[in-house]
Each structure stands twice: as C-alpha cells, then as structure tokens.
Design a protein around this motif. Structure first.
Motif, PDB file in Angstrom:
ATOM      1  N   ILE A 157       0.828  -1.204   0.000  1.00  0.00           N
ATOM      2  CA  ILE A 157       0.000   0.000   0.000  1.00  0.00           C
ATOM      3  C   ILE A 157       0.863   1.255   0.000  1.00  0.00           C
ATOM      4  CG2 ILE A 157      -1.932  -1.147   1.135  1.00  0.00           C
ATOM      5  CD1 ILE A 157      -1.033   0.125   3.771  1.00  0.00           C
ATOM      6  N   SER A 158       2.099   1.171  -0.504  1.00  0.00           N
ATOM      7  CA  SER A 158       3.015   2.305  -0.396  1.00  0.00           C
ATOM      8  C   SER A 158       2.532   3.538  -1.125  1.00  0.00           C
ATOM      9  CB  SER A 158       4.401   1.900  -0.912  1.00  0.00           C
ATOM     10  OG  SER A 158       4.345   1.583  -2.285  1.00  0.00           O
ATOM     11  N   ARG A 159       1.717   3.381  -2.185  1.00  0.00           N
ATOM     12  CA  ARG A 159       1.273   4.565  -2.898  1.00  0.00           C
ATOM     13  C   ARG A 159       0.018   5.164  -2.281  1.00  0.00           C
ATOM     14  NH1 ARG A 159      -2.816   4.182  -6.669  1.00  0.00           N
ATOM     15  NH2 ARG A 159      -3.637   2.116  -7.092  1.00  0.00           N
ATOM     16  N   PHE A 160      -0.504   4.550  -1.218  1.00  0.00           N
ATOM     17  CA  PHE A 160      -1.700   5.059  -0.568  1.00  0.00           C
ATOM     18  C   PHE A 160      -1.354   5.679   0.787  1.00  0.00           C
ATOM     19  CE2 PHE A 160      -4.451   3.317  -3.581  1.00  0.00           C
ATOM     20  CZ  PHE A 160      -4.114   2.012  -3.836  1.00  0.00           C
ATOM     21  N   ALA A 161      -2.007   6.756   1.107  1.00  0.00           N
ATOM     22  CA  ALA A 161      -1.943   7.282   2.467  1.00  0.00           C
ATOM     23  C   ALA A 161      -3.103   6.682   3.254  1.00  0.00           C
ATOM     24  CB  ALA A 161      -2.051   8.798   2.441  1.00  0.00           C
ATOM     25  N   THR A 162      -3.101   6.861   4.564  1.00  0.00           N
ATOM     26  CA  THR A 162      -4.213   6.362   5.362  1.00  0.00           C
ATOM     27  C   THR A 162      -5.330   7.389   5.362  1.00  0.00           C
ATOM     28  OG1 THR A 162      -3.363   7.335   7.382  1.00  0.00           O
ATOM     29  CG2 THR A 162      -2.616   5.110   6.845  1.00  0.00           C
ATOM     30  N   HIS A 163      -6.498   6.948   5.779  1.00  0.00           N
ATOM     31  CA  HIS A 163      -7.686   7.806   5.799  1.00  0.00           C
ATOM     32  C   HIS A 163      -7.417   9.101   6.566  1.00  0.00           C
ATOM     33  CE1 HIS A 163     -12.310   7.960   6.668  1.00  0.00           C
ATOM     34  NE2 HIS A 163     -11.868   9.057   6.101  1.00  0.00           N
ATOM     35  N   ASN A 164      -6.742   9.019   7.703  1.00  0.00           N
ATOM     36  CA  ASN A 164      -6.530  10.190   8.551  1.00  0.00           C
ATOM     37  C   ASN A 164      -5.605  11.232   7.932  1.00  0.00           C
ATOM     38  OD1 ASN A 164      -8.176   9.118  10.519  1.00  0.00           O
ATOM     39  ND2 ASN A 164      -6.477   8.077  11.568  1.00  0.00           N
ATOM     40  N   GLU A 165      -4.861  10.850   6.917  1.00  0.00           N
ATOM     41  CA  GLU A 165      -3.912  11.779   6.304  1.00  0.00           C
ATOM     42  C   GLU A 165      -4.559  12.661   5.241  1.00  0.00           C
ATOM     43  OE1 GLU A 165      -0.955   9.039   5.022  1.00  0.00           O
ATOM     44  OE2 GLU A 165       0.264   9.293   6.818  1.00  0.00           O
ATOM     45  N   TYR A 166      -5.817  12.405   4.898  1.00  0.00           N
ATOM     46  CA  TYR A 166      -6.486  13.193   3.877  1.00  0.00           C
ATOM     47  C   TYR A 166      -7.252  14.353   4.509  1.00  0.00           C
ATOM     48  CZ  TYR A 166      -5.694   9.230   0.732  1.00  0.00           C
ATOM     49  OH  TYR A 166      -5.125   8.243  -0.018  1.00  0.00           O
ATOM     50  N   PRO A 167      -7.017  15.582   4.073  1.00  0.00           N
ATOM     51  CA  PRO A 167      -7.840  16.710   4.551  1.00  0.00           C
ATOM     52  C   PRO A 167      -9.309  16.481   4.193  1.00  0.00           C
ATOM     53  CG  PRO A 167      -5.893  17.476   3.374  1.00  0.00           C
ATOM     54  CD  PRO A 167      -5.955  15.997   3.151  1.00  0.00           C
ATOM     55  N   ASP A 168     -10.199  16.937   5.029  1.00  0.00           N
ATOM     56  CA  ASP A 168     -11.625  16.699   4.835  1.00  0.00           C
ATOM     57  C   ASP A 168     -12.129  17.194   3.490  1.00  0.00           C
ATOM     58  OD1 ASP A 168     -11.837  15.444   7.240  1.00  0.00           O
ATOM     59  OD2 ASP A 168     -12.697  17.152   8.314  1.00  0.00           O
ATOM     60  N   GLN A 169     -11.600  18.331   3.010  1.00  0.00           N
ATOM     61  CA  GLN A 169     -12.092  18.907   1.768  1.00  0.00           C
ATOM     62  C   GLN A 169     -11.273  18.479   0.543  1.00  0.00           C
ATOM     63  OE1 GLN A 169     -15.030  20.504   1.617  1.00  0.00           O
ATOM     64  NE2 GLN A 169     -15.058  19.865   3.766  1.00  0.00           N
ATOM     65  N   SER A 170     -10.320  17.571   0.716  1.00  0.00           N
ATOM     66  CA  SER A 170      -9.599  17.031  -0.433  1.00  0.00           C
ATOM     67  C   SER A 170     -10.508  16.079  -1.197  1.00  0.00           C
ATOM     68  CB  SER A 170      -8.342  16.287   0.028  1.00  0.00           C
ATOM     69  OG  SER A 170      -8.705  15.111   0.739  1.00  0.00           O
ATOM     70  N   VAL A 171     -10.173  15.855  -2.463  1.00  0.00           N
ATOM     71  CA  VAL A 171     -10.955  14.893  -3.248  1.00  0.00           C
ATOM     72  C   VAL A 171     -10.920  13.529  -2.578  1.00  0.00           C
ATOM     73  CG1 VAL A 171     -11.133  13.718  -5.467  1.00  0.00           C
ATOM     74  CG2 VAL A 171     -10.584  16.148  -5.395  1.00  0.00           C
ATOM     75  N   GLU A 172      -9.749  13.155  -2.066  1.00  0.00           N
ATOM     76  CA  GLU A 172      -9.617  11.849  -1.414  1.00  0.00           C
ATOM     77  C   GLU A 172     -10.503  11.762  -0.178  1.00  0.00           C
ATOM     78  OE1 GLU A 172      -5.609  12.695  -3.418  1.00  0.00           O
ATOM     79  OE2 GLU A 172      -7.122  13.840  -2.308  1.00  0.00           O
ATOM     80  N   GLY A 173     -10.440  12.786   0.656  1.00  0.00           N
ATOM     81  CA  GLY A 173     -11.229  12.772   1.880  1.00  0.00           C
ATOM     82  C   GLY A 173     -12.720  12.756   1.609  1.00  0.00           C
TER      83      GLY A 173
END
Length: 470
Positions: A4-20
C-alpha cells in the motif's frame, strides 16, 4: 515497496480534499470497500492519447483502456466538438412512441452495415449490462411470440462476464458477482469455462478438452430439455474472467450443438467489438455466427455512455406481430438513442475508419503478442494468452504442473500495484494480469508497456520470495 506504499491512510487526507470527500461520500463499484477505506482512492485528473495523469502529477501508460473501453484514446477534441454541437442543436430526444432523431438513425444504419451477420434492427441502451439484460427480455419475448413459452433458459459459461444487473449479473459466471446478491436468478445456467490451462484434466490433450466442453454443453441441454433452452451467450474472448482465449475450433463445435437444438447464439461483443481482437468484431476473429449481438464500450470509445443490441429481421417481425396483438412493445430506456451519445458514437466509428484503426490494431496486436512471449520463461508466469490488443499473464507458484497461489496471498494485486508504481495501469483479475491498451498505441509505446511490466514482474517476484510464497 509495500502493498500500500502509494496510498496514504484515511486520517492523512484533509476533509475537503478529493480523497477525503471520496471516502465520506462515494460507494465504489467493484471495490473492496474495507481496503478502500483504509488505503484511499487514486485520483485521476487528466488524460491524453494513451496516457493518464493523477492529481500528484504522475503520468501512467493506460494499459487497460480505462475499463476495456477507450479504444480511440483520450483527448479526441473532435468528439468533444461533436458532443457540443449536438447539445446545442438537440440535446435530448426520446425514441418512445415512434419519435426519432437523426444521429440514432444514422448510427443504426452504420452498425447494420458493419455487423458480421445479417442484422435487421438496432436497439440502443447505455451499458453492456443493460444490453445483455435486454437480450434476455428479447429472447423471452421472441419465444412467447412464437408460441414457445417454455423455451426460456439461457446458458452462459463459468468465468464469463456479461454485466451486473440482476439479469446480466446472473449471466456472469464469476462467484463474487453472485455472492450475497442472491444470484443467479432461476433459468440461467453455466457450462464449463473454455480455459485449457486451468480447466484441463491431468493428461488431457487440448482436443480431448474441447470434446469434453462440447459434451458438457450437450449434456446440460439434454438434461434441461432442449425445448426449454432458448440461447447460449458468450464473449468471443472472455474478458473479466481472465482474458481466456478458447481452444481452436471451439465456437464451430459449440454452434453445431446449438444448431441441433435450435438455440440462439448471443454474441457479447462489449469488450471484443470494434478492433480489439485485430478484426472489426471478435466474431470474425473466433469464427462465430451470431444470432444477436451486444455492443458497448468502444462503440463510443467511452466518450459518452451508449450500448446497442443488434437482432435479425426475423426476430423484429415476430416482435411487430406480437405488438399488434398486445399494443406497445413495452421495453426501452429514457436514454435509448440519446442523440448526443449517438452522434459521438457515430463520429467515433468514422474516425476509426479514417485512421484505418482496425488495421493498425491488428498490426500492433501482433507486436504486443510477440513482445509478451518474452515473459513465458519468467518464474512467476504460468501462461501468456491473448489475441490482438487484449492479453493476460497468469501468475502461478509453479507453471507445470499448474500450481496457483492462494487467493489470500494477493500476488496479482501486488503486481498490479507494482505496475502503478512503474507508471503503468494494468488490472489484476485474481492472479491474471490483464492488458488492454487503446487501439491507437504505437510500437514504441508497446515497448514502454513491456519494459514497465517487466520491472513490475521482477519486483513482484522478489516480494513473493521474501514472503516465502515461491
């Protein structure tokens, strides 16, 4: 590299980011939802030709044509202009109650002329799933019209893929698409997968395997009662089931059985249609005589959603006669024959002709298949298979005798992630790594694909050895 090296964890995404926002709002199709919540999404931002770019600025060679669909490649500005012009002229019309529009009529005419059988009529939808769902309803309606109400069962194949609606998902012969969805529905049967490498018995030759496939089908028909079996559905080359190329002479032998019992052949060209196998249609590459045909994906190169079912005139005549008795032919979708989708699909097919894209795909397909043979001696590779610009490498613990990895080992998923790290988008189907680049790919880009795949395979080999899997 870790899995999973290319993925960050859920907590690392800002709420208003596309990922979050993705993690809070979307229900993703065909996704391990638990893993997605842990790893987060890959956000794609732009694309051009055979390349896509994510929101981190990393470019990838798109080796899967999206989902087997962007045949003409990304960023075709002429198709965007066609859509814009049609939206301004007539952004929507329906085909219900005898209404029509010029793009749908012209596209239907074009498809009839291209079809590898004597097609009489064209019914439009939006996806391969709804096309195959429609196929079931049309076969049922047809047999009712002929006074054969018992002739309704449809035979598909294990490892076949035909969609995800209740009906088309039942045709699909992959367990994950049935588990917990209460599928398949009654009246849908699945015969043996035509994959010699995984299904052949010890000591069984390919010709003996082919004979067993034919026997299995005929025995199923006889056990069910030929008077109850309406149709057999098949992809010329099985796609999502692992890019399975049936044995030589498979389809002519199968069609002898179907002809014997008056059973229709539904040709699912959703993946194989429009040049993927090196011919305009997979039926022409694999010696199939369709009764009806489903098309989608490359029909518009996925620029807009559209699908179609092509049927013979004899079937239409039976429908019209029945409709005279019942009133409406009561099947259709709000977006059947959407003028913008039809206009884009028509121009897409014209551009394919102008570029001699089918001929180019045949030439590039030969090159791709030749280059892939370089992997046949790789310690991870049990089989290299494919035709034209569709292929797969099957990853195994041991080639002969075939010894697969356990599904829980996740070798195919690791290899897919390794491809991503190398800048190549491929898709693992279990431990089969599928390859399906846009038809516009060049020889230099095929070499780039092969080089990145080689790097990913070597990295995966090192990981399997470190994990004690080899």
């Amino acid at each position: 590299m870790t899995e999973i090296s290319r993925f960050a964890t859920h907590n690392e995404y800002p709420d208003q980011s596309v990922e979050g926002m993705d993690l809070r709002h979307l229900l993703h199709p065909s996704t391990n939802l638990a893993q997605h919540q842990q790893h987060g999404p890959m956000v794609l931002e732009s694309a051009d030709g055979v390349y896509i770019t994510d929101n981190k600025g990393k470019q990838y060679l798109e080796g899967m044509s999206g989902l087997w669909c962007t045949a003409i490649g990304y960023g075709q500005e002429e198709l965007a202009k066609v859509a814009y012009d049609q939206m301004r002229k007539l952004n929507y019309s329906q085909l219900f109650a005898g209404r029509t529009n010029e793009p749908s009529v012209l596209l239907a005419d074009k498809l009839k002329k291209m079809a590898p059988f004597d097609a009489g009529r064209v019914f439009f939808g939006l996806s391969g799933s709804d096309a195959n769902d429609t196929q079931i309803k049309l076969i049922w309606y047809y047999n009712n019209a002929l006074g054969r109400p018992e002739k309704k069962k449809i035979i598909s194949r294990k490892r076949g893929y035909h969609g995800v609606t209740i009906a088309s998902g039942s045709l699909t012969g992959l367990p994950p698409f049935h588990a917990a969805f209460d599928l398949p529905m009654p009246g849908i049967l699945h015969t043996t997968s035509p994959h010699y490498y995984s299904e052949g018995l010890p000591g069984e030759t390919q010709s003996e395997f082919l004979q067993r496939l034919v026997n299995d089908l005929e025995q199923m028909i006889e056990a069910e009662g030929p008077e109850t079996v309406a149709a057999f559905i098949a992809e010329p080359i099985l796609g999502a089931g692992g890019v399975i190329v049936p044995p030589e002479n498979y389809y002519p032998r199968i069609q002898q059985v179907l002809d014997k019992y008056d059973i229709a052949f539904i040709d699912d060209e959703v993946i194989c249609g429009f040049g993927r196998t090196g011919k305009p249609f997979g039926a022409q590459s694999m010696d199939i005589r369709p009764t009806t045909m489903s098309i989608a994906k490359a029909l518009s190169s996925a620029y807009l959603p559209i699908s179609a079912v092509l049927i013979p005139e004899s079937m239409y005549e039976a429908f019209a006669d029945r409709s005279g008795e019942l009133g409406n032919f009561s099947h259709g979708f709000t977006y059947s024959g959407h003028p913008v989708c039809a206009a884009v699909a028509l121009r897409n097919l014209e551009i394919m002709e102008e570029l001699s894209l089918f001929e180019h795909a045949e030439k590039m397909g030969d090159i791709l298949q030749q280059r892939l043979q370089s992997f046949i001696d790789h310690p991870l590779v049990g089989e290299v298979r494919g035709k034209g610009l569709i292929a797969a490498l099957e990853l195994v613990r041991c080639r002969e005798p075939r010894t697969p990895f356990k599904p829980s080992d996740g070798v195919g998923a690791y290899c897919s992630n390794a491809c991503h790290e190398a800048g190549l988008v491929l898709r693992n189907l279990g431990d089969a790594v599928a390859i399906c680049p846009p038809l516009i790919i060049t020889e230099a880009q095929i070499d780039e694909l092969i080089s990145k795949l080689a790097k990913a395979l070597d990295q995966t080999l090192g990981w399997t050895q470190k994990q004690g899997l080899m």
